[in-house]
Enzyme design. Structure first.
Site, short mmCIF file in Angstrom:
data_model
loop_
_atom_site.label_atom_id
_atom_site.label_comp_id
_atom_site.label_asym_id
_atom_site.label_seq_id
_atom_site.Cartn_x
_atom_site.Cartn_y
_atom_site.Cartn_z
N GLU A 1 0.85 -1.19 0.00
CA GLU A 1 0.00 0.00 0.00
C GLU A 1 0.88 1.24 0.00
O GLU A 1 1.96 1.21 0.59
CB GLU A 1 -0.87 0.09 1.28
CG GLU A 1 -2.02 -0.85 1.33
CD GLU A 1 -1.71 -2.02 2.24
OE1 GLU A 1 -0.77 -1.92 3.04
OE2 GLU A 1 -2.41 -3.04 2.14
N TYR B 1 7.08 2.03 -7.97
CA TYR B 1 6.40 0.73 -8.06
C TYR B 1 5.91 0.46 -9.49
O TYR B 1 6.00 -0.66 -9.98
CB TYR B 1 5.23 0.67 -7.06
CG TYR B 1 5.69 0.84 -5.63
CD1 TYR B 1 6.82 0.18 -5.16
CD2 TYR B 1 5.02 1.69 -4.74
CE1 TYR B 1 7.28 0.36 -3.86
CE2 TYR B 1 5.46 1.86 -3.44
CZ TYR B 1 6.58 1.19 -3.01
OH TYR B 1 7.03 1.37 -1.72
C1 COA Z 1 10.04 6.10 -2.40
C2 COA Z 1 11.56 6.05 -2.13
C3 COA Z 1 11.88 4.77 -1.32
C4 COA Z 1 12.31 6.02 -3.45
O1 COA Z 1 13.70 5.87 -3.16
P1 COA Z 1 14.84 6.47 -4.12
O2 COA Z 1 16.14 5.89 -3.68
O3 COA Z 1 14.75 7.95 -4.18
O4 COA Z 1 14.40 5.88 -5.52
P2 COA Z 1 15.34 5.63 -6.78
O5 COA Z 1 16.43 6.64 -6.86
O6 COA Z 1 15.75 4.19 -6.77
O7 COA Z 1 14.30 5.90 -7.96
C5 COA Z 1 13.82 4.86 -8.76
C6 COA Z 1 12.70 5.42 -9.61
O8 COA Z 1 11.58 5.77 -8.81
C7 COA Z 1 10.97 6.96 -9.32
N1 COA Z 1 11.12 8.04 -8.36
C8 COA Z 1 11.82 8.02 -7.20
N2 COA Z 1 11.72 9.22 -6.57
C9 COA Z 1 10.93 10.00 -7.36
C10 COA Z 1 10.46 11.34 -7.24
N3 COA Z 1 10.77 12.12 -6.18
N4 COA Z 1 9.66 11.80 -8.22
C11 COA Z 1 9.33 11.03 -9.28
N5 COA Z 1 9.76 9.75 -9.47
C12 COA Z 1 10.54 9.25 -8.50
C13 COA Z 1 11.70 7.28 -10.61
O9 COA Z 1 11.07 6.56 -11.64
C14 COA Z 1 13.06 6.72 -10.33
O10 COA Z 1 13.80 6.41 -11.47
P3 COA Z 1 14.72 7.58 -12.13
O11 COA Z 1 15.51 8.21 -11.02
O12 COA Z 1 15.57 6.82 -13.11
O13 COA Z 1 13.76 8.55 -12.75
C15 COA Z 1 12.04 7.32 -1.36
O14 COA Z 1 11.55 8.46 -2.03
C16 COA Z 1 11.60 7.38 0.08
O15 COA Z 1 12.26 6.82 0.98
N6 COA Z 1 10.48 8.07 0.35
C17 COA Z 1 10.00 8.21 1.72
C18 COA Z 1 9.48 6.90 2.26
C19 COA Z 1 8.39 6.34 1.36
O16 COA Z 1 7.55 7.05 0.84
N7 COA Z 1 8.43 5.01 1.20
C20 COA Z 1 7.46 4.28 0.41
C21 COA Z 1 6.33 3.91 1.28
S1 COA Z 1 5.11 3.01 0.37
#
Ligand code: COA
Length: 145
Positions: A97, A109
């Protein structure tokens, strides 16, 4: 993830999420035997994931990357690892979720083939009261490597 990791894990969670899990949530999850992984750079905790495996379904319970380390591919690395781990354990699908407003998670995702399969009304607290959750699912056939 082990109990001694929790101070760093909780600090990261608190920095990354508006409504963070507390230490007892992580401890309960570890005691329940959930699959829990920490991504380290040296002694620094940069991210983690927790998944529950039940019969043939995996449920991603939590995933976060330290704010200063986001957009470097670490969330994708953690998710790929959780998917491989679930597939190797014989899980057929992974469910999760996320907040409707969590665009970064939704994009991440979607990039891994997760499909939106439902909506849970008022599932999460937010600053205005409650917020809906989107439910996502992916089949794990492609992760049997
Ligand atoms: C969601 C989260 C885990 C993503 O981690 P991350 O290390 O920044 O993600 P990545 O660098 O591996 O990104 C992978 C892809 O996800 C997408 N993505 C990640 N962050 C994004 C953003 N801020 N805006 C748009 N797309 C995004 C992109 O498609 C990205 O690929 P790209 O960089 O080649 O465009 C991180 O933002 C986070 O910890 N958020 C707070 C906690 C959270 O929301 N967890 C999920 C709960 S369900």
């Amino acid at each position: 993830m082990r109990l001694p990791d929790l101070p760093q894990v909780v600090a990261l969670e608190t920095a990354a999420q508006d409504f963070p899990w507390r230490e007892r949530h992580f401890a309960d999850s570890l005691h329940a035997g959930h699959r829990a992984w920490v991504l380290w750079r040296g002694a620094r905790c940069l991210g983690f994931s927790l998944s529950m495996h039940a019969v043939d379904e995996a449920h991603l319970l939590n995933l976060a990357v330290a704010p200063a380390a986001q957009r470097q591919g670490l969330g994708a690395k953690l998710l790929r690892h959780a998917l491989r781990d679930a597939a190797a354990a014989g899980m057929q699908r992974m469910y999760l979720e996320t907040r409707v407003s969590n665009q970064s998670a939704r994009t991440l995702y979607g990039a891994f083939g997760f499909q939106e399969i439902g909506l849970r009304k008022d599932y999460y607290p937010n600053d205005n009261g409650r917020e809906d959750a989107l439910v996502f699912c992916v089949r794990l056939d492609n992760w049997k490597e």
